[in-house]
Design a protein around this motif. Sequence first.
Motif, mmCIF file in Angstrom:
data_model
loop_
_atom_site.group_PDB
_atom_site.id
_atom_site.type_symbol
_atom_site.label_atom_id
_atom_site.label_comp_id
_atom_site.label_asym_id
_atom_site.label_seq_id
_atom_site.Cartn_x
_atom_site.Cartn_y
_atom_site.Cartn_z
ATOM 1 N N ALA A 36 0.830 -1.204 0.000
ATOM 2 C CA ALA A 36 0.000 0.000 0.000
ATOM 3 C C ALA A 36 0.866 1.257 0.000
ATOM 4 O O ALA A 36 1.957 1.273 0.564
ATOM 5 N N ASN A 38 0.576 3.751 1.628
ATOM 6 C CA ASN A 38 0.780 4.343 2.951
ATOM 7 C C ASN A 38 1.206 3.269 3.948
ATOM 8 O O ASN A 38 0.723 3.199 5.068
ATOM 9 N N ASP A 39 2.154 2.436 3.529
ATOM 10 C CA ASP A 39 2.561 1.309 4.374
ATOM 11 C C ASP A 39 3.644 1.676 5.378
ATOM 12 O O ASP A 39 4.134 0.822 6.089
ATOM 13 N N LEU A 40 4.039 2.942 5.397
ATOM 14 C CA LEU A 40 5.124 3.407 6.275
ATOM 15 C C LEU A 40 6.439 2.703 5.942
ATOM 16 O O LEU A 40 7.323 2.622 6.781
ATOM 17 N N SER A 69 -0.359 -2.202 -3.948
ATOM 18 C CA SER A 69 -0.726 -3.540 -3.451
ATOM 19 C C SER A 69 -0.648 -4.622 -4.522
ATOM 20 O O SER A 69 -1.410 -5.571 -4.498
ATOM 21 N N ILE A 162 12.060 -11.616 4.508
ATOM 22 C CA ILE A 162 12.813 -12.791 4.098
ATOM 23 C C ILE A 162 14.240 -12.347 3.813
ATOM 24 O O ILE A 162 14.499 -11.176 3.559
ATOM 25 N N PHE A 195 6.464 -10.780 4.346
ATOM 26 C CA PHE A 195 6.450 -9.318 4.367
ATOM 27 C C PHE A 195 5.207 -8.788 5.074
ATOM 28 O O PHE A 195 5.100 -7.607 5.326
ATOM 29 N N SER A 196 4.241 -9.660 5.284
ATOM 30 C CA SER A 196 2.933 -9.142 5.688
ATOM 31 C C SER A 196 2.387 -9.740 6.976
ATOM 32 O O SER A 196 1.344 -9.300 7.446
ATOM 33 N N ASP A 197 3.052 -10.725 7.559
ATOM 34 C CA ASP A 197 2.485 -11.386 8.733
ATOM 35 C C ASP A 197 2.740 -10.541 9.993
ATOM 36 O O ASP A 197 3.712 -10.744 10.709
ATOM 37 N N VAL A 198 1.829 -9.603 10.238
ATOM 38 C CA VAL A 198 2.007 -8.684 11.368
ATOM 39 C C VAL A 198 1.987 -9.413 12.724
ATOM 40 O O VAL A 198 2.828 -9.138 13.570
ATOM 41 N N THR A 202 5.088 -9.259 15.296
ATOM 42 C CA THR A 202 4.903 -8.699 16.633
ATOM 43 C C THR A 202 5.469 -9.635 17.689
ATOM 44 O O THR A 202 6.184 -9.218 18.607
ATOM 45 N N GLN A 221 6.906 -3.913 5.436
ATOM 46 C CA GLN A 221 5.675 -3.291 5.922
ATOM 47 C C GLN A 221 5.094 -3.947 7.162
ATOM 48 O O GLN A 221 4.250 -3.374 7.817
ATOM 49 N N VAL A 224 5.170 -2.612 11.396
ATOM 50 C CA VAL A 224 4.231 -1.873 12.249
ATOM 51 C C VAL A 224 3.948 -2.671 13.520
ATOM 52 O O VAL A 224 3.744 -2.081 14.582
ATOM 53 N N GLY A 225 3.949 -3.998 13.401
ATOM 54 C CA GLY A 225 3.728 -4.839 14.586
ATOM 55 C C GLY A 225 4.855 -4.684 15.602
ATOM 56 O O GLY A 225 4.608 -4.357 16.764
ATOM 57 N N GLN C 121 -8.468 1.763 4.469
ATOM 58 C CA GLN C 121 -7.857 2.759 3.577
ATOM 59 C C GLN C 121 -8.646 4.068 3.599
ATOM 60 O O GLN C 121 -8.074 5.154 3.551
ATOM 61 N N THR C 126 -3.086 5.243 6.978
ATOM 62 C CA THR C 126 -1.819 4.650 7.323
ATOM 63 C C THR C 126 -1.910 3.983 8.712
ATOM 64 O O THR C 126 -2.761 4.379 9.510
ATOM 65 N N PRO C 127 -1.124 2.950 8.972
ATOM 66 C CA PRO C 127 -1.239 2.273 10.265
ATOM 67 C C PRO C 127 -1.074 3.231 11.451
ATOM 68 O O PRO C 127 -0.119 3.984 11.512
ATOM 69 N N ILE C 225 -1.673 -6.494 19.384
ATOM 70 C CA ILE C 225 -0.838 -5.692 18.491
ATOM 71 C C ILE C 225 -1.185 -4.216 18.602
ATOM 72 O O ILE C 225 -0.342 -3.346 18.442
ATOM 73 N N LEU C 227 -2.956 -2.279 16.646
ATOM 74 C CA LEU C 227 -3.126 -1.486 15.432
ATOM 75 C C LEU C 227 -3.781 -2.371 14.386
ATOM 76 O O LEU C 227 -3.976 -3.574 14.581
ATOM 77 N N GLN C 229 -3.750 -3.317 10.144
ATOM 78 C CA GLN C 229 -3.172 -3.185 8.819
ATOM 79 C C GLN C 229 -3.890 -4.165 7.903
ATOM 80 O O GLN C 229 -4.504 -5.120 8.388
ATOM 81 N N GLN C 230 -3.812 -3.917 6.600
ATOM 82 C CA GLN C 230 -4.473 -4.814 5.655
ATOM 83 C C GLN C 230 -4.106 -6.267 5.949
ATOM 84 O O GLN C 230 -2.962 -6.572 6.224
ATOM 85 N N LEU C 232 -4.557 -8.161 8.424
ATOM 86 C CA LEU C 232 -3.862 -8.258 9.706
ATOM 87 C C LEU C 232 -3.736 -9.706 10.191
ATOM 88 O O LEU C 232 -2.732 -10.097 10.773
ATOM 89 N N ALA C 234 -3.448 -12.455 8.530
ATOM 90 C CA ALA C 234 -2.513 -13.271 7.757
ATOM 91 C C ALA C 234 -2.931 -14.741 7.712
ATOM 92 O O ALA C 234 -2.119 -15.632 7.890
#
Lengths: 345, 389, 316
Positions: A36, A38-40, A69, A162, A195-198, A202, A221, A224-225, C121, C126-127, C225, C227, C229-230, C232, C234
């Motif tokens: 995204a 806005n993924d920081l 995305s 990874i 890359f995406s498993d928050v 965490t 991305q 964030v977690g 979104q 943003t997160p 967590i 927060l 995110q898209q 989330l 997983a």
Amino acid sequence: MKKRLLIILVFVLAWAGTASLAQDDVFRVAALMPSAINDLAFSQSMYDGLTAVQNELGAEAFQFDVQDSTYIVDDAAVALRDWAASGDYQLVIAHGSQYGPIVEELASEFTDVSFAWGTRQDTFGMDNVYSYAAASDEGGYFNGVLAAHLTESRVIGLVGPIEVGDGKLYADGFANGVASVDPDIDVNIVFIGSFSDVPLATEAAETHIANGADILTGTAQMVVGPIAAAKENDVLWFGSDSSQDELSGDIGVAFQIYKWDVLLLDMIRKIGEGDLGGEYYVLTLENEGLVMEFDQDFEISDELMAVAEETIAGIVSGEIVPIPAMDDDMAEESEEEDDGEDSED
Amino acid sequence: MIVALVLALLVASVLLLALNANPLEAYAAMWEGAAGKENATAETLVKATPILFVGIGITIAFRGGMINIGGEGQMIAGALAGVTIALILGEMRVPPELAKEKGAFDLIIVTCSLIGGFLAGALYGGLAGFLKAYFDVNEILSTIMLNQIAVQMMNFLLNGILLDPAEAGVNNIPKTARLVTAAQLPRLSLPIGDPHLFARTRLHWGLIIAIVLAVIIYIFLWRTSLGYRIRAVGENQRASSYAGINVKRQMMFSMFLAGGFAGLAGVVQVLGLQYRLQTDGSPAGFTGAAGFNGIVAALFGGLNPIGAIPAAAFFGGLLVGAQKMQRELGVPASLITAVNGLIVVFVVSSEIFILQRSKRRVSLQETPDNLGSGGGKPADRASPDEGSG
Amino acid sequence: MELDAIFTASVFASAIRLATPYIFAALGETFAQRSGVLNLGVDGMMLMGAFTGFYAVFITQQEGTLSEPLSLLFGVLIALIVGGLMGLAMAFVSVTLKAKQGISGIGVYLFGLGLSELLFQQWVGTPKSVSGFPRITFPYLSDIPVLGQIFFHHNLLVYVAFALVPISAFVLNRTTFGLMIRAVGQNPEAADAMGVSVARVRYATTTIGGMLAGLAGASLSIALINLFQQNLTAGQGFIAVALVYFGGWRPWAVAAGAMLFSFVNALQLQIKVIGLDIPSEFAVMAPYVITIIALVFASKRQEQPTALTKPYERGE
């Protein structure tokens, strides 16, 4: 073989005729991103770069479209081809190293569209391809040096996606930066395989903290977690790619920020002069494509500021090499040594 | 079916309006992206190809009473085996100077790779069937787990022995070397117009292979005794067992075939499209979620391989068109994910109405009755005909 | 030699945290499946619960309309309602409209995945983080060496999840409602003949399943967590469905499966942190491999609810 070339040529000529209709004084860019805008992190860095270029040149002179995305690699081929064939864009950007092979194929077909892709230093020897990379090991090294000065527990944790590309480069640079201050500080590195498993990222951060880490860092991305985990446990955070200031609150220290606008502006100028590619760019601290930014809430001591400035000056002058002898297997060896030290503890 | 689609699009329109986008413009963009131009149509078919392969396999599995959610993992297994064979044979049979020879085609390399991909996927799927048949491990559980295992295996191999030698630096991308031209599936064009239709697109022979196999599997399921046995087990395990059918073996066999077709989907993506196996480390990065979309296509096709053909094309178009919509109007792709979900729900829900109509005629109980109920107990009541058109 | 470096108290604590969303979601799914409804849309419901719960907390905290504890409870309530509504929709589709359950579940999943991302979104962007459920420190208990660290440093929702295990087992095995659920899942004709409304029981269980899935999502976004995110979750919802099969439709065994899976996951993280030299890919796949192996050897031969996935039609 010749026949195929001829067909391509005819096609390109026919297409070029129609393409010129769409063009006016506006420089149009299309950009494709894996996550995204806005993924920081990585994708946001490019979006911010494009926005910065637009602010610089004005909306009447520069416009851009994005598709974000697009993590499915093959979907990228559809979007990039659509943009290239439309004739509406002078520059098509594929922001992700996984898109490289697609760019290679399209660039040979659409020879008067300029392509840019990264992060990689490889233009496939084509005149209409720019490539770009970021020396994320430099920011990693910088962050590592600072982290080494700030850690009290002498344990630092890194959460990566990874074990390839920018993430690995950053991790190696970071580990070397820490070691340059004190090789006895533990840098524990976890690549979570995604890359995406928050949730997993965490918990990786929590595991670092449970093992004594008082500073965390990481890329991609899903960090964030870990940032949230750092906040929860009041542990310092070093980031990369984009500023994570907004999220990190008072635990953020420094962020390595990719300023893609630096190279985008240069690319746009060259394309305007008729140079459609054939060069690669590397964002470095020296060319100010990499910028180290301190978190607004972080109160930095004069002492540490001096260290920071010294480190940047050292990297810029070439005195400090974040990953020595990157060309051969040295980098990997040094990593193995790190591992060895860890397990002896 | 049509009503369901219209309903889903109506809901989508409301969402679009909420996003300040004109729904008509959005659908126009979608149509243009999916079927507007030659290239758009080709991309739709390209997207549909792996979905169709998986869909055929899912059809077999579901007809055999096995819920196969492992399409993603089986695709990866097939792709890994296929690309390995193609790389090795490519090196053996094609001298380096001819590696990029245009128009080269080596039937042996391609055939071996396709068969290898099929077998690898089949073994991976068959493993779930084996665990179900002999250890009573539910196939939903095992295939979900096996998907994750396959992804990690792919990441491991692509960063290890399969890594493109040109990538062996620090900053490596997980991908294999590019296949020699002779190992690639040729592009497909139709002799209509000049240049030929689809000549300048990415459409490849994988589509034809898939369509031919769909027909073959249709014949197999409904015209051979082996196919009959698979369906019999799917419809009623106890009765099949009484009739002397080896239920365990049939369960394994239907998962074997299902995995094989998913494996083909994987290897065809490599041989026909990407010419190398590469990933971003996530499952969908390589498969494009075809392993899941294939399930949807199979059910839309009425669990009939022939029916899966238009269903796959429809979903291919939806996915490709959605991207165009995002580019043209800045509508988030997530909207399409949500609408896809609605379409699925509405269409399966509308089957009851089709059912009621068909009940007045004599309904043929074709759909497997104990789909997903692996307990092995007989259906102790008149089963609802989930009859699909 | 390094066993005590690997099996630390923190690994057990970590496993408990990781297991929390799985337990919520899998217990909910157990209710649904026991009554004969296979809900494959759990992950979508989790995502919607995670987002809406997060958003409720985010808005109320940002605008200061509610005090922190109240905003968190509000978030939980919203997640329960949204999850419940999705469960209700799933029930309508699979009970009233008798749609194929596996496939409609995938539709619900896609819907939740897409909509939660879309709303995120549009409304948040943003997160951003919220202050979620804090970790509770118990007087004395939290100070007990090892055990204190493992069991008494968690947030409220973790305890709620584990408390739900005996409650669910009690409801299913010892109450009339539980008896009705099992009857409807095992032999709907007989249940119907005894005057139990098959449809009503299935509506109830699927809605409960949805509520717990929503809560599972919220346990991530406002407790573990903090927060959103898209995507989330997983894919955790799919694992939760698998765990129901793993546990043979019994709450205790389902929870044990969730703990096993989470424990191996916590362990692989710990192994990487202390720097043991095994390829990270093998560590990541370990929980999945071990879950399969455990099931092969457990071989409990649990009968699944006979009427699972089968819509009920009254003989006319």
